[in-house]
Design an enzyme around this catalytic site. Structure first.
Site, short mmCIF file in Angstrom:
data_model
loop_
_atom_site.label_atom_id
_atom_site.label_comp_id
_atom_site.label_asym_id
_atom_site.label_seq_id
_atom_site.Cartn_x
_atom_site.Cartn_y
_atom_site.Cartn_z
N CYS A 10 0.83 -1.17 0.03
CA CYS A 10 -0.03 -0.11 -0.10
C CYS A 10 0.97 1.37 -0.10
CB CYS A 10 -0.79 -0.05 1.11
SG CYS A 10 -1.89 -1.53 1.29
N SER A 11 2.06 1.27 0.68
CA SER A 11 2.76 2.34 0.82
C SER A 11 3.76 2.58 -0.19
CB SER A 11 3.57 2.41 2.25
OG SER A 11 2.81 2.38 3.13
#
Length: 196
Positions: free
Chosen positions: A58-59
């Site tokens: 996600c990051s």
């Protein structure tokens, strides 16, 4: 069972934190209720959902991809882009800052802004209401210790209805070992928007 194309997205209230300079001090933020209708009614928007703020894929890829392609996606006929996670507003803000997202200096100029970022807006679905309504709730308890989160997906929503949806792996897997990331990315979304 996940919602499908043609279905209406869930009508929920997101509990957001927004900047309010009248408060002053080091924490000039207040609560704001933002409804799904505020974000999607009469608009065409992209929403992508992911398992959690600060998590690796996600990051490193998911949010950064949409930040990178923000202008191109908007130019393809999209009013705004929202990133949704089953995290609270405090976590979502700190994640956005850590990601280098540019924060709004004021919120008053945009009464429907669910957060304080200029490009991708971060939606806190802390109570999992939207995620459950989408049929996208999954639990990672023994696998990652996450508890209830959102399966990874992206969609185009036009006037509250799902125009197109991309679900990772084609279906939700409870307590999944793998965290597939092949179709909910910004490149796939941009390709759909520009070749439709």
């Amino acid at each position: 069972m996940p919602l499908k194309e043609g279905d209406s997205v869930p009508s929920v209230t997101f509990k957001c934190r927004v900047r309010d300079e009248s408060i002053g001090g080091e924490n000039p933020f207040t609560w704001k209720d933002v409804k799904t209708e505020d974000l999607c009614k009469g608009k065409r928007v992209v929403i992508f959902a992911l398992p959690g703020a600060f998590t690796p894929t996600c990051s490193s890829t998911h949010l950064p991809g949409y930040e990178k392609h923000y202008e191109a996606i908007k130019a393809a006929g999209v009013d705004d882009i929202y990133c949704l996670s089953v995290n609270d507003a405090f976590v979502m803000r700190q994640w956005g800052l850590k990601q280098g997202c540019e924060e709004e200096s004021k919120d008053a100029s945009n009464p429907l802004n669910p957060g304080n970022f200029k490009k991708v807006k971060l939606l806190p679905d802390g109570a999992c209401l939207f995620t459950r309504g989408m049929g996208m709730s999954c639990t990672w308890d023994s696998e990652r210790g996450f508890g209830e989160r959102s399966w990874r997906y992206s969609m185009v929503v036009k006037d509250m209805k799902i125009e197109k949806i991309f679900i990772e792996g084609g279906a939700i897997v409870q307590n999944s070992g793998p965290d597939p990331f092949e179709v909910s990315d910004a490149d796939t979304m941009l390709k759909y928007l520009t070749t439709k």
